[in-house]
Design a protein around this motif. Structure first.
Motif, PDB file in Angstrom:
ATOM      1  N   SER A  49       0.832  -1.196   0.000  1.00  0.00           N
ATOM      2  CA  SER A  49       0.000   0.000   0.000  1.00  0.00           C
ATOM      3  C   SER A  49       0.871   1.252   0.000  1.00  0.00           C
ATOM      4  CB  SER A  49      -0.892   0.003   1.241  1.00  0.00           C
ATOM      5  OG  SER A  49      -1.488   1.258   1.415  1.00  0.00           O
ATOM      6  N   PRO A  50       0.494   2.264  -0.801  1.00  0.00           N
ATOM      7  CA  PRO A  50       1.273   3.505  -0.803  1.00  0.00           C
ATOM      8  C   PRO A  50       1.295   4.192   0.558  1.00  0.00           C
ATOM      9  CG  PRO A  50      -0.324   3.485  -2.609  1.00  0.00           C
ATOM     10  CD  PRO A  50      -0.596   2.293  -1.765  1.00  0.00           C
ATOM     11  N   SER A  51       0.341   3.863   1.446  1.00  0.00           N
ATOM     12  CA  SER A  51       0.324   4.499   2.758  1.00  0.00           C
ATOM     13  C   SER A  51       1.293   3.820   3.719  1.00  0.00           C
ATOM     14  CB  SER A  51      -1.090   4.464   3.336  1.00  0.00           C
ATOM     15  OG  SER A  51      -1.500   3.127   3.545  1.00  0.00           O
ATOM     16  N   GLN A  52       1.824   2.644   3.358  1.00  0.00           N
ATOM     17  CA  GLN A  52       2.804   1.965   4.193  1.00  0.00           C
ATOM     18  C   GLN A  52       4.205   2.381   3.782  1.00  0.00           C
ATOM     19  OE1 GLN A  52       1.454  -2.089   3.307  1.00  0.00           O
ATOM     20  NE2 GLN A  52       1.186  -2.354   5.512  1.00  0.00           N
ATOM     21  N   ALA A  53       5.088   2.453   4.767  1.00  0.00           N
ATOM     22  CA  ALA A  53       6.488   2.752   4.471  1.00  0.00           C
ATOM     23  C   ALA A  53       7.110   1.511   3.835  1.00  0.00           C
ATOM     24  CB  ALA A  53       7.218   3.134   5.751  1.00  0.00           C
ATOM     25  N   LEU A  54       7.783   1.696   2.701  1.00  0.00           N
ATOM     26  CA  LEU A  54       8.416   0.597   1.977  1.00  0.00           C
ATOM     27  C   LEU A  54       9.898   0.880   1.828  1.00  0.00           C
ATOM     28  CD1 LEU A  54       8.441  -1.959   0.136  1.00  0.00           C
ATOM     29  CD2 LEU A  54       7.906  -0.426  -1.775  1.00  0.00           C
ATOM     30  N   LEU A  55      10.698  -0.114   2.143  1.00  0.00           N
ATOM     31  CA  LEU A  55      12.135  -0.073   1.908  1.00  0.00           C
ATOM     32  C   LEU A  55      12.458  -1.293   1.070  1.00  0.00           C
ATOM     33  CD1 LEU A  55      15.053   0.835   2.396  1.00  0.00           C
ATOM     34  CD2 LEU A  55      15.006  -0.521   4.481  1.00  0.00           C
ATOM     35  N   LEU A  56      13.007  -1.094  -0.096  1.00  0.00           N
ATOM     36  CA  LEU A  56      13.326  -2.180  -1.018  1.00  0.00           C
ATOM     37  C   LEU A  56      14.809  -2.088  -1.337  1.00  0.00           C
ATOM     38  CD1 LEU A  56      12.267  -4.466  -2.808  1.00  0.00           C
ATOM     39  CD2 LEU A  56      11.799  -2.747  -4.551  1.00  0.00           C
ATOM     40  N   THR A  57      15.512  -3.172  -1.117  1.00  0.00           N
ATOM     41  CA  THR A  57      16.944  -3.167  -1.365  1.00  0.00           C
ATOM     42  C   THR A  57      17.348  -4.459  -2.053  1.00  0.00           C
ATOM     43  OG1 THR A  57      19.126  -2.812  -0.348  1.00  0.00           O
ATOM     44  CG2 THR A  57      17.545  -4.120   0.912  1.00  0.00           C
ATOM     45  N   ARG A 140       5.747  10.070  14.748  1.00  0.00           N
ATOM     46  CA  ARG A 140       4.337   9.892  15.068  1.00  0.00           C
ATOM     47  C   ARG A 140       3.513  10.622  14.019  1.00  0.00           C
ATOM     48  NH1 ARG A 140       2.930   7.725  19.533  1.00  0.00           N
ATOM     49  NH2 ARG A 140       0.796   7.853  20.248  1.00  0.00           N
ATOM     50  N   ARG A 141       2.506   9.968  13.528  1.00  0.00           N
ATOM     51  CA  ARG A 141       1.694  10.567  12.471  1.00  0.00           C
ATOM     52  C   ARG A 141       0.958  11.786  12.999  1.00  0.00           C
ATOM     53  NH1 ARG A 141      -1.037   5.419   9.504  1.00  0.00           N
ATOM     54  NH2 ARG A 141       0.869   4.641   8.602  1.00  0.00           N
ATOM     55  N   ALA A 142       1.096  12.867  12.284  1.00  0.00           N
ATOM     56  CA  ALA A 142       0.361  14.077  12.631  1.00  0.00           C
ATOM     57  C   ALA A 142      -1.035  13.971  12.038  1.00  0.00           C
ATOM     58  CB  ALA A 142       1.081  15.304  12.086  1.00  0.00           C
ATOM     59  N   HIS A 143      -2.021  14.418  12.772  1.00  0.00           N
ATOM     60  CA  HIS A 143      -3.384  14.411  12.238  1.00  0.00           C
ATOM     61  C   HIS A 143      -3.527  15.586  11.290  1.00  0.00           C
ATOM     62  CE1 HIS A 143      -4.751  11.168  14.761  1.00  0.00           C
ATOM     63  NE2 HIS A 143      -4.115  11.731  15.774  1.00  0.00           N
ATOM     64  N   SER A 144      -3.993  15.291  10.111  1.00  0.00           N
ATOM     65  CA  SER A 144      -4.112  16.303   9.076  1.00  0.00           C
ATOM     66  C   SER A 144      -5.526  16.302   8.528  1.00  0.00           C
ATOM     67  CB  SER A 144      -3.117  16.016   7.949  1.00  0.00           C
ATOM     68  OG  SER A 144      -3.348  16.882   6.876  1.00  0.00           O
ATOM     69  N   LYS A 145      -5.978  17.478   8.132  1.00  0.00           N
ATOM     70  CA  LYS A 145      -7.300  17.574   7.514  1.00  0.00           C
ATOM     71  C   LYS A 145      -7.203  17.430   6.002  1.00  0.00           C
ATOM     72  CE  LYS A 145      -9.147  20.253  11.251  1.00  0.00           C
ATOM     73  NZ  LYS A 145      -9.887  21.372  11.718  1.00  0.00           N
ATOM     74  N   LEU A 146      -5.970  17.300   5.489  1.00  0.00           N
ATOM     75  CA  LEU A 146      -5.790  17.093   4.060  1.00  0.00           C
ATOM     76  C   LEU A 146      -6.098  15.644   3.725  1.00  0.00           C
ATOM     77  CD1 LEU A 146      -2.441  18.993   3.467  1.00  0.00           C
ATOM     78  CD2 LEU A 146      -4.750  19.762   2.937  1.00  0.00           C
ATOM     79  N   ILE A 147      -6.766  15.423   2.623  1.00  0.00           N
ATOM     80  CA  ILE A 147      -7.099  14.073   2.187  1.00  0.00           C
ATOM     81  C   ILE A 147      -6.110  13.704   1.082  1.00  0.00           C
ATOM     82  CG2 ILE A 147      -8.842  12.619   1.117  1.00  0.00           C
ATOM     83  CD1 ILE A 147     -10.946  14.559   2.299  1.00  0.00           C
ATOM     84  N   PRO A 148      -5.337  12.623   1.297  1.00  0.00           N
ATOM     85  CA  PRO A 148      -4.375  12.236   0.262  1.00  0.00           C
ATOM     86  C   PRO A 148      -5.098  11.705  -0.971  1.00  0.00           C
ATOM     87  CG  PRO A 148      -4.422  10.613   2.018  1.00  0.00           C
ATOM     88  CD  PRO A 148      -5.312  11.751   2.450  1.00  0.00           C
ATOM     89  N   LEU A 149      -4.483  11.914  -2.131  1.00  0.00           N
ATOM     90  CA  LEU A 149      -5.053  11.408  -3.372  1.00  0.00           C
ATOM     91  C   LEU A 149      -4.952   9.893  -3.413  1.00  0.00           C
ATOM     92  CD1 LEU A 149      -3.507  13.921  -5.925  1.00  0.00           C
ATOM     93  CD2 LEU A 149      -5.843  13.883  -5.060  1.00  0.00           C
ATOM     94  N   ASP A 150      -5.994   9.238  -3.890  1.00  0.00           N
ATOM     95  CA  ASP A 150      -5.981   7.792  -4.082  1.00  0.00           C
ATOM     96  C   ASP A 150      -5.564   7.535  -5.526  1.00  0.00           C
ATOM     97  OD1 ASP A 150      -6.323   5.098  -4.216  1.00  0.00           O
ATOM     98  OD2 ASP A 150      -8.507   5.136  -4.006  1.00  0.00           O
ATOM     99  N   LEU A 151      -4.298   7.160  -5.711  1.00  0.00           N
ATOM    100  CA  LEU A 151      -3.768   6.949  -7.068  1.00  0.00           C
ATOM    101  C   LEU A 151      -3.818   5.484  -7.478  1.00  0.00           C
ATOM    102  CD1 LEU A 151      -0.711   9.337  -6.793  1.00  0.00           C
ATOM    103  CD2 LEU A 151      -2.912   9.787  -7.863  1.00  0.00           C
ATOM    104  N   SER A 152      -4.522   4.658  -6.710  1.00  0.00           N
ATOM    105  CA  SER A 152      -4.548   3.232  -7.014  1.00  0.00           C
ATOM    106  C   SER A 152      -5.249   2.936  -8.340  1.00  0.00           C
ATOM    107  CB  SER A 152      -5.214   2.451  -5.882  1.00  0.00           C
ATOM    108  OG  SER A 152      -6.575   2.851  -5.736  1.00  0.00           O
ATOM    109  N   ARG A 153      -6.137   3.806  -8.790  1.00  0.00           N
ATOM    110  CA  ARG A 153      -6.831   3.575 -10.061  1.00  0.00           C
ATOM    111  C   ARG A 153      -6.316   4.495 -11.175  1.00  0.00           C
ATOM    112  NH1 ARG A 153     -12.078   4.270  -6.988  1.00  0.00           N
ATOM    113  NH2 ARG A 153     -12.101   6.124  -8.256  1.00  0.00           N
TER     114      ARG A 153
END
Length: 173
Positions: A49-57, A140-153
């Protein structure tokens, strides 16, 4: 995963309350790997998921990639760059490794997730460089009122096609 076997290992590092999990993938791509196995590896990357932190090596064996210009001479290397772009991955290694090529990569989808990246020489009689880095604790995740774009589609193929039609040599400076 019910697909072509790939040389990869995936680990989920559970985050503390208020921080997300981090997915760590370690991959090896033989120089003569077939296209369908490449595509299976790309699907694996896309399942995070784009919302998860990914480290690929790992060692991806694409020596013909020019990281400065983000270009490649071979079809398989160009497809690899497309996968990196489609998954919004950033390259953390800045130094060339073996014979002027950067084969071992540290890719992440979160800026600031990886730090202190260093080449540490070869291990034993291997001609591969060891790469040392730190996975930095997620803030720690800051609470934001911004809605991230859903680019999955999103249709990145269409976007790439439209960008390819822009006459860049005639664009205003």
């Amino acid at each position: 995963m019910g697909e072509e076997p790939t040389e990869s290992l995936w680990v989920r590092i559970k985050g503390r309350a208020g921080t997300g999990d981090t997915i760590v993938g370690v991959c090896y791509r033989p120089p003569d790997q077939e296209d369908q196995v490449d595509e299976a590896q790309y699907r694996q990357k896309g399942e995070v998921s784009p919302s998860q932190a990914l480290l690929l090596t790992g060692d991806f064996n694409h020596p013909a990639i020019c990281w400065r210009d983000n270009t490649a001479r071979h079809k398989q290397s160009r497809r690899f760059l497309e996968c990196i772009d489609d998954n919004f991955l950033l390259q953390a290694i800045q130094e060339l490794m073996r014979r002027g090529a950067m084969l071992g990569l540290v890719l992440t989808n979160k800026e600031g997730l990886v730090g202190n990246v260093k080449l540490k020489g070869s291990l034993g009689c291997s001609d591969h460089e060891m790469v040392e880095f730190k996975i930095l604790k997620a803030a720690r995740r800051a609470h934001s009122k911004l809605i991230p774009l859903d680019l999955s589609r999103a249709d990145f193929g269409l976007f790439r096609d439209l960008l390819g039609r822009v006459p860049w040599d005639k664009a205003p400076a």
